[in-house]
Motif scaffolding. Structure first.
Motif, PDB file in Angstrom:
ATOM      1  N   GLY B 156       0.765  -1.289   0.120  1.00 46.05           N
ATOM      2  CA  GLY B 156       0.039  -0.094  -0.030  1.00 46.05           C
ATOM      3  C   GLY B 156       0.737   1.165  -0.053  1.00 46.05           C
ATOM      4  N   MET B 157       2.065   1.121  -0.410  1.00 48.32           N
ATOM      5  CA  MET B 157       2.895   2.457  -0.289  1.00 48.32           C
ATOM      6  C   MET B 157       3.146   2.940  -2.018  1.00 48.32           C
ATOM      7  N   LEU B 158       2.511   4.074  -2.178  1.00 47.79           N
ATOM      8  CA  LEU B 158       3.165   4.573  -3.241  1.00 47.79           C
ATOM      9  C   LEU B 158       4.186   5.468  -3.367  1.00 47.79           C
ATOM     10  N   VAL B 159       5.223   5.513  -4.207  1.00 46.43           N
ATOM     11  CA  VAL B 159       6.383   6.020  -4.081  1.00 46.43           C
ATOM     12  C   VAL B 159       6.412   7.035  -5.144  1.00 46.43           C
ATOM     13  N   LYS B 160       6.510   8.347  -4.964  1.00 42.84           N
ATOM     14  CA  LYS B 160       6.575   9.397  -5.895  1.00 42.84           C
ATOM     15  C   LYS B 160       7.834   9.353  -6.196  1.00 42.84           C
ATOM     16  N   GLU B 161       8.789   9.749  -5.542  1.00 39.61           N
ATOM     17  CA  GLU B 161      10.251   9.753  -6.036  1.00 39.61           C
ATOM     18  C   GLU B 161      11.242   9.210  -4.851  1.00 39.61           C
ATOM     19  N   SER B 162      12.188   8.184  -5.247  1.00 45.78           N
ATOM     20  CA  SER B 162      13.270   8.024  -4.137  1.00 45.78           C
ATOM     21  C   SER B 162      14.563   7.822  -4.892  1.00 45.78           C
ATOM     22  N   LYS B 163      15.472   7.910  -4.195  1.00 49.98           N
ATOM     23  CA  LYS B 163      16.993   8.309  -4.794  1.00 49.98           C
ATOM     24  C   LYS B 163      17.850   7.737  -4.016  1.00 49.98           C
ATOM     25  N   LEU B 164      18.740   6.792  -4.535  1.00 52.06           N
ATOM     26  CA  LEU B 164      20.018   6.115  -3.708  1.00 52.06           C
ATOM     27  C   LEU B 164      21.281   6.733  -4.394  1.00 52.06           C
ATOM     28  N   ILE B 165      22.119   7.389  -3.517  1.00 50.86           N
ATOM     29  CA  ILE B 165      23.288   7.841  -4.079  1.00 50.86           C
ATOM     30  C   ILE B 165      24.545   6.969  -3.419  1.00 50.86           C
ATOM     31  N   VAL B 166      25.243   6.505  -4.100  1.00 49.24           N
ATOM     32  CA  VAL B 166      26.417   5.910  -3.248  1.00 49.24           C
ATOM     33  C   VAL B 166      27.773   6.481  -3.425  1.00 49.24           C
ATOM     34  N   GLU B 167      28.157   7.011  -2.654  1.00 50.72           N
ATOM     35  CA  GLU B 167      29.573   7.837  -2.938  1.00 50.72           C
ATOM     36  C   GLU B 167      30.775   6.973  -2.627  1.00 50.72           C
ATOM     37  N   ASP B 168      31.370   6.555  -3.537  1.00 46.94           N
ATOM     38  CA  ASP B 168      32.573   5.502  -3.285  1.00 46.94           C
ATOM     39  C   ASP B 168      33.967   6.452  -3.028  1.00 46.94           C
ATOM     40  N   VAL B 169      33.835   7.032  -1.996  1.00 47.52           N
ATOM     41  CA  VAL B 169      35.014   7.931  -1.706  1.00 47.52           C
ATOM     42  C   VAL B 169      36.323   6.976  -1.570  1.00 47.52           C
ATOM     43  N   ALA B 170      36.513   6.160  -0.875  1.00 46.26           N
ATOM     44  CA  ALA B 170      37.449   5.132  -0.696  1.00 46.26           C
ATOM     45  C   ALA B 170      38.014   4.555  -2.327  1.00 46.26           C
ATOM     46  N   ALA B 171      37.067   4.803  -3.392  1.00 44.88           N
ATOM     47  CA  ALA B 171      37.528   4.277  -4.566  1.00 44.88           C
ATOM     48  C   ALA B 171      37.694   2.944  -4.606  1.00 44.88           C
ATOM     49  N   ASN B 172      37.114   1.901  -3.865  1.00 45.93           N
ATOM     50  CA  ASN B 172      37.329   0.634  -3.865  1.00 45.93           C
ATOM     51  C   ASN B 172      36.428  -0.112  -4.836  1.00 45.93           C
ATOM     52  N   ARG B 187      28.761   8.691 -12.029  1.00 41.36           N
ATOM     53  CA  ARG B 187      29.483   9.788 -12.347  1.00 41.36           C
ATOM     54  C   ARG B 187      30.881   9.922 -11.667  1.00 41.36           C
ATOM     55  N   ASP B 188      31.807  10.319 -12.622  1.00 38.72           N
ATOM     56  CA  ASP B 188      33.266  10.280 -12.089  1.00 38.72           C
ATOM     57  C   ASP B 188      33.614  11.591 -11.442  1.00 38.72           C
ATOM     58  N   THR B 189      33.997  11.507 -10.218  1.00 40.64           N
ATOM     59  CA  THR B 189      34.772  12.775  -9.636  1.00 40.64           C
ATOM     60  C   THR B 189      36.219  12.617  -9.975  1.00 40.64           C
ATOM     61  N   VAL B 190      36.982  13.415  -9.584  1.00 42.22           N
ATOM     62  CA  VAL B 190      38.525  13.400  -9.639  1.00 42.22           C
ATOM     63  C   VAL B 190      38.941  11.932  -9.319  1.00 42.22           C
ATOM     64  N   SER B 191      38.534  11.635  -7.892  1.00 38.11           N
ATOM     65  CA  SER B 191      39.187  10.372  -7.576  1.00 38.11           C
ATOM     66  C   SER B 191      38.368   9.416  -7.207  1.00 38.11           C
ATOM     67  N   TRP B 192      37.071   9.459  -7.345  1.00 37.15           N
ATOM     68  CA  TRP B 192      36.290   8.392  -6.886  1.00 37.15           C
ATOM     69  C   TRP B 192      34.734   8.459  -7.820  1.00 37.15           C
ATOM     70  N   LYS B 193      33.959   7.477  -7.514  1.00 34.24           N
ATOM     71  CA  LYS B 193      32.709   7.402  -8.306  1.00 34.24           C
ATOM     72  C   LYS B 193      31.828   7.693  -7.599  1.00 34.24           C
ATOM     73  N   LYS B 194      30.493   7.958  -8.407  1.00 34.92           N
ATOM     74  CA  LYS B 194      29.142   8.194  -7.502  1.00 34.92           C
ATOM     75  C   LYS B 194      28.298   7.691  -8.362  1.00 34.92           C
TER      76      LYS B 194
END
Lengths: 629, 627
Positions: B156-172, B187-194
């Motif tokens: 019975g849950m309607l999801v309007k909008e939901s987002k997951l962001i994983v920031e792999d700062v460790a770049a592992n 998305r690539d930043t200078v040293s790690w991925k998002k």
């Protein structure tokens, strides 16, 4: 060690060989008050290794955070004995195997797993407890889930304390012995110079008491059983409970603490968290105040009740005492049962309505003692309004309509607290569960069709009112779907929470050359809930019950019909009645089944008659009409 | 006369004046709406990470229990750092605010000791609809688990909008397993991925009776690391092999039986015995001498006690007991393996392509007679060789010297899960009393039916109460009840013989006597009343029933004939035959219910089969009078 089974209960997988308790008083210099000291030990034998979980021991201690009163358990010891190659081997349980955990804000739990439990193992454990809670000492419960060979409790009470000692639960033979015992209490308290200053040095002294030492003992105690319709399990085991009646310290007058209900009543009225709070009802904003003043009594009650229900959310905690009655809780918008209902009482009184607290114990928490009250027996308070010819009971922590109490409140009797009309009242009064069904059947050559209505009233309605209308229809459809009919057109007529829920629906089935039609389709007792032959605990219903089914059948004139017979029978002492009547006029058959259970408690000796009554009712309700084309 | 003007008290009606929520209020299939939701999972290094979630939801009724009961678990490796909850009414006016210190904190375990605790709050007694705005963060100091992201967590849950962001700062690097989701935006930043996953406008679901597979209902993603560290132990999780090595490392040096007194076992096992016999002896030894106790503290939640501890204390949890069993078997030359599994009747299996710490139980696996036998070391009553609905038919991670391997545990087939009953019924015509003799046997998973197996180990009084409580006739007098000894094996067998009497046990209709077949036969399925299903039908366990009812027809009566039934469908078989003879009527019944997966279009046929069996079993046997 060689014991192979419990002699008085051969079926047992484990038994308690012995259990001992010693209780005495000590004086605590730091808190400057008496404490009780309990030395507890038990010895258990496991016959069957599949019951080895007897060795998983958990002890709960009441230790509210931010509270000065304390209970301490220390000195835990445990040993395990096993027969190895004919020799008894002993194993000690180490301290590091004892775990302590805070469960929530009020309780901590000590736990330990006793090692090396085999078939025939004996293990023993003991601990010491030091507690500030002297007003009710400790309950000593003789009976357990496993048979107990011997349980013995020795308590030494100084002459300064007078306790009411109540033997409760299943009755067994108790051996009891009492003697006088002189003991001395030494104290060494810091000097208090007043003004919060503490002086140097201490005051030392000692007092002597002609104490009473009592030993109570029970032997060969049968284990407790789990049975259906047995609500207050904690009421059942044989036990002794204490309640402090009065204290008289040397050079001080006797202070009466509690005793019978009259004394208890007076005590409660003088408490700052019960009696005194009832005048704190003048907290409503001016506009509301004026509006209420303009209402008559009846309307006032309804208005104030609904207003408190809406304004204060229940936080999930029970209780019967409160120091936050009135403005605090009202402005806070949230409170416990006692905060809410005592606030309601204060509010009603403020507007000249004769409201009083009724305190009691909820279903499952045990019932209150009829003669000797004990502070820790009660866990709930509701409001009672005394009108000339009726008593209205209100629980504003619930969202139910006026006069309808949550089911948990329907438990035995409650004490109405009042300065001169204090008394026991029946919490189960006007408590009803009622189902009424009508079926209008039409039989034709092709099919059997039924237009039906079912109406659930009072508590029967209450259990249905927690869903939206579509799922109420869906779940009702499921409920009636196991019949031989297809279900069509279910509709929910209006429903009022806790008062009435009603459904209209149709059923249909194919017609054969000969059909066996059960006119009492459902909506009443069709199966006996009391199957076991023996009973060891009271049967407790929270309400009176009424099930009425009226079925009318129209059928083609040329059909042959064979009808069941009418009958009626009752339970002894007018505790229940059943009538089944069959009549026929102008080709219309009417069958009426009417079952009433008018008592809410049945004793063990009433069980055989109750069981047979239900069986006869179930069998009769299942009788059939035969239609032959 | 003084006129008084009152300030009129306006009752606030609880529908919103805002309009934006009106479209939800009319729908009966919605209990809650997740309006906005962002989860940020930040990986700092191989060990530590932080999950922050902030969401806003509209709660329409009390069935929205997941959003109304907020529970945040923590333990030695996790801490709840921050919490803020605002409760608002539908016009946006704040009703209540809760911070971390306002939450209830409780430790819970049914075992003896555990680090598991939870911060908890329950929202009751607000007028519906109301809004919650929640923000919390949890710090992880151990990377065995990465969070799973499942925005649509309940019915019975309607999801309007939901987002997951994983920031792999460790770049592992991270591994992910999306279900009904597109690949993430990376998305690539200078040293790690998002990595970003987003869902929008997910319609609410309701569980179908016949399908409990989450994949068929909603979108979610599982996350897991490549390299991880928990306590002092580091490992690689990108293959089951390497993950198995990590488990092996935790278990290392915990299997030495040196110095322990094993004379009892040594005396029972001789070298001429086969592997199966030796294993049975070791298994029974475990059952008779040890018991299950749960103590999960620190890394001990993942590492078994050494076998010396189990041997001395004679208890352990599933890890310790399984490890102990493997060590004992090794001593007698039987090669066994410690294995991890996801146990439970409806638990999902470990994924071949996505190694993760997704298990809740440990067992021991041995190859016997060419078959993989599972040893359930925590149960003192489980028949040797039996796996049951707890652990059968799924992947288990075998821990070997070379690391981990996935193996599949065996499945019990419908014919092997057999409940068989033979009744004999006599009827007294004066009082319609009945006397019944009933012999029942359970085979395979049928032994779990009605708690038969646990009841088997109770005492005689409880055995009889178990039977009386479950009987369908009512207030019977049970004159005899005997249990048959349980036969062990992959397909165990057990049963009982019962004799009972009851007055008024058959019904009267005119001059006829009626016997309700439903008192004797029960296909154990509920009548299906829904018109259709939206997802495939999944039957995980099939079973069969073989019954006979021999009725001694009283003098002066004869049975009315009934039609034979013989049905075979893709969903099962049903067969009933009536065989009259001199003074008797014998009814023979066979019912087989297959396991399987059926498409939505097959629902009609499935429903017809089930409902026909149920209504056939409800037929009455009519005994007509000889007139």
């Amino acid at each position: 060690m060689e014991l192979s089974e419990c002699e008085f209960y051969p079926n047992a997988k484990s038994m308690k060989l012995g259990e001992m308790g010693f209780l005495e008083f000590r004086f605590d210099d730091d808190s400057k008050q008496f404490q009780y000291y309990l030395d507890y030990s038990a010895r258990i034998k496991v016959f069957d290794v599949t019951d080895a979980s007897q060795g998983d021991i958990k002890i709960r201690l009441y230790q509210p955070e931010n509270n000065f009163s304390v209970e301490k358990v220390y000195g835990f010891k445990a040993n395990v004995y096993n027969l190895v190659n004919g020799k008894v081997e002993k194993q000690k349980v180490e301290k590091k195997e004892l775990f302590s955990k805070r469960i929530n804000d009020y309780w901590i739990e000590l736990s330990v797993a006793i090692p090396n439990i085999q078939a025939g193992t004996i293990f023993e454990y003991s601990y010491k407890k030091l507690s500030d809670f002297t007003y009710n000492l400790t309950d000593w419960i003789f009976q357990d889930d496993i048979p107990v060979a011997k349980s013995s409790f020795t308590y030494t009470i100084p002459e300064y304390f007078k306790y009411q000692q109540n033997f409760l639960g299943n009755t067994y033979n108790v051996e009891s012995e009492s003697s006088k015992f002189e003991e001395t209490f030494n104290y060494s308290v810091a000097n208090n110079l007043g003004n919060g200053q503490f002086g140097v040095g201490v005051q030392r002294g000692s007092i002597t008491s002609q104490s009473t030492k009592t030993t109570v003992q029970m032997s060969n105690i049968m284990p407790l059983e789990d049975e259906p319709y047995s609500v207050n399990r904690s009421d059942i085991p044989s036990r002794i409970e204490f309640q402090l009646v009065s204290t008289s310290y040397p050079n001080q007058p006797t202070e009466v603490v509690a005793g019978n209900y009259d004394k208890f009543n007076a005590e409660l009225l003088s408490r700052t968290d019960l009696g005194s709070v009832m005048k704190k009802g003048g907290f409503l904003p001016k506009e509301l105040d004026l509006e209420i003043q303009s209402l008559g009594n009846e309307n006032r009650i309804a208005f104030l009740y609904k207003h408190i229900q809406k304004s204060i959310k229940w936080d999930g905690f029970k209780g019967y005492l409160s120091s936050e009655v009135g403005k605090i809780t009202y402005n806070n918008g949230e409170g416990s049962v006692s905060d809410i209902n005592l606030t309601l009482i204060a509010l009603l009184r403020n507007y000249d309505i004769e409201a009083s607290p009724v305190i009691f114990s909820t279903r499952g928490n045990g019932t209150i003692h009829p003669v000797y009250p004990s502070y820790d027996e009660f866990d709930y308070v509701i409001a009672a309004i005394e009108l000339p010819n009726q008593l209205i009971l209100l629980d504003a922590s619930s969202s139910l309509p006026l006069g309808i109490l949550p089911l948990k409140c329907r438990n035995g009797k409650g004490w109405l607290v009042h300065h001169n009309r204090g008394r026991m009242i029946d919490l189960k009064s006007k408590s009803i569960y009622s189902v009424s069904s009508t079926n209008k059947c039409q039989i034709s050559d092709e099919k059997v069709s039924i237009e039906a209505n079912k109406t659930f009233k009072d508590y029967a309605s209450l259990s249905r009112s927690k869903q939206d209308s579509i799922s109420m229809v869906e779940s009702f459809k499921k409920e009636i779907s196991n019949s031989d009919f297809s279900v069509l057109n279910v509709s929910l007529l209006d429903y009022a929470v806790g008062e009435s829920t009603s459904y209209d629906y149709s059923l249909e089935a194919e017609m054969a050359d000969e059909i066996y039609f059960q006119p009492i389709l459902d909506g009443t007792v069709l199966e006996n809930p009391f199957k076991r032959e023996k009973r060891t605990s009271i049967i407790d219903f929270p309400y009176n019950q009424s099930y009425r089914v009226v079925t009318q059948v129209n059928y083609p004139k040329d059909y042959k019909v064979e009808l069941p017979e009418s009958t009626r029978f009752n339970l002894p002492d007018k505790k229940g009645s059943f009538s089944y009547s069959v009549s026929q006029t102008d080709g219309v058959i009417t069958v009426i089944s009417n079952l009433k259970v008018s008592a809410k408690e049945f004793g063990i000796n009433e069980y055989p008659a109750l069981r047979q009554f239900y069986q006869l009712v179930a069998d009769k309700n299942q009788e059939l009409i035969v239609f032959t084309k | 006369m003084i006129l008084r003007f009152y300030f009129l008290f306006i009752v606030v009606v609880s529908f919103d004046l805002n309009g934006q929520f009106e479209k939800y209020l009319g729908r009966s299939d919605i209990n809650s709406v997740l309006l906005e939701d962002v989860t940020v999972f930040k990986i700092y290094d191989v060990e530590s990470s932080e999950k922050t979630r902030s969401y806003k939801a509209l709660i329409l009724n009390e069935k929205a229990s997941d959003l109304r009961n907020l529970v945040l678990h923590y333990d030695q490796f996790r801490t709840v750092d921050f919490f803020d909850l605002k409760v608002k009414n539908s016009q946006g006016i704040e009703l209540d605010r809760f911070k971390l210190r306002d939450l209830n904190d409780y430790g819970y375990t049914s075992g003896i000791a555990s680090d598991n605790r939870a911060k908890h709050i329950s929202l009751e007694n607000y007028d519906y609809p109301f809004i919650v705005e929640v923000e919390y963060s949890i710090r992880n100091n151990g990377s065995l688990f990465y969070p799973a992201w499942m925005p649509q967590r309940e019915e019975g849950m309607l999801v309007k909008e939901s987002k997951l962001i994983v920031e792999d700062v460790a770049a592992n690097g991270i591994r992910y397993y999306p279900v009904s989701l597109e690949d993430p935006l990376v998305r690539d930043t200078v040293s790690w991925k998002k990595y970003v996953w987003k869902v929008k406008d997910l319609e609410p679901y309701q569980y179908d009776r016949w399908n409990s597979r989450l994949e068929d209902y909603t979108s979610y993603v599982l996350l897991a690391p490549f390299n991880f560290k928990m306590g002092d132990y580091s490992g690689k999780m990108d293959s089951w092999k390497s993950f198995g090595s990590w488990i092996g490392e935790l278990n290392a040096d915990r299997s030495s039986l040196q110095g322990l007194d094993l004379s009892e076992l040594d005396s029972m096992i001789t070298s001429d015995m086969g592997d199966k016999e030796k294993t049975a002896i070791v298994y029974h030894y475990l059952q008779n001498h040890t018991r299950y106790v749960s103590i999960q503290l620190g890394i001990g939640g993942w590492q078994p006690f050494p076998v010396s501890y189990v041997h001395q204390k004679k208890y352990g949890d599933c890890k310790a007991l399984s490890n102990y069993a493997v060590a004992l078997l090794d001593r007698y030359g039987v090669k066994a393996y410690y294995a991890l599994i996801n146990a439970g009747k409806y638990a999902s299996t470990l994924q071949e392509g996505f190694p993760s710490a997704h298990f809740n139980h440990a067992v021991a696996l041995v190859a016997l007679d060419g078959d993989t036998t599972l040893l359930e070391c925590t149960s003192q009553i489980n028949p040797f060789g039996y796996s049951g609905t707890f652990t059968s038919n799924r992947n288990a991670l075998l821990i070997t010297e070379e690391g981990g391997t996935l193996v599949k545990t065996k499945k019990c087939l419908p014919e092997e899960n057999l409940q068989s009953t033979n009744y004999q019924l006599s009827i007294g015509t004066n009082d319609r009393s009945i006397a019944v003799e009933m012999e029942r046997t359970y085979e395979g998973i049928a032994i779990e039916e009605s708690r038969f197996l646990s009841n088997y180990y109770e005492n005689e009084q409880e055995n009889r109460e178990w039977f009386t409580d479950g009987n369908r006739f009512g207030s019977i007098h049970l004159s005899d009840f005997q249990l048959f000894p349980v036969e062990e094996g992959r397909i165990p067998k057990g049963g009982y013989l019962a004799r009972f009497e009851k007055s008024g046990g058959v019904r009267k209709a005119g001059s006829r006597l009626l016997i309700d077949q439903a008192n004797f036969f029960d296909c154990s399925l509920d009548k299906i009343t829904t018109d259709s299903v939206e997802r495939s039908i999944r039957i995980p366990y099939g079973f069969s029933q073989q019954d006979s009812l021999l009725i001694n027809v009283p003098e002066g009566f004869y049975p009315k004939s009934l039609e034979e039934v013989d049905v075979e469908t893709p969903y099962g078989k049903f067969h009933k035959k009536y065989i009259p003879s001199e003074g008797q009527l014998l009814i023979v019944r066979n019912f087989v219910f297959y396991d399987g997966v059926y498409g939505v279009e097959q629902f009609e046929g499935f429903k017809e089969f089930v409902n026909n069996v149920i209504s056939n079993d409800r037929q009455k046997i009519v005994l007509l009078g000889n007139t």
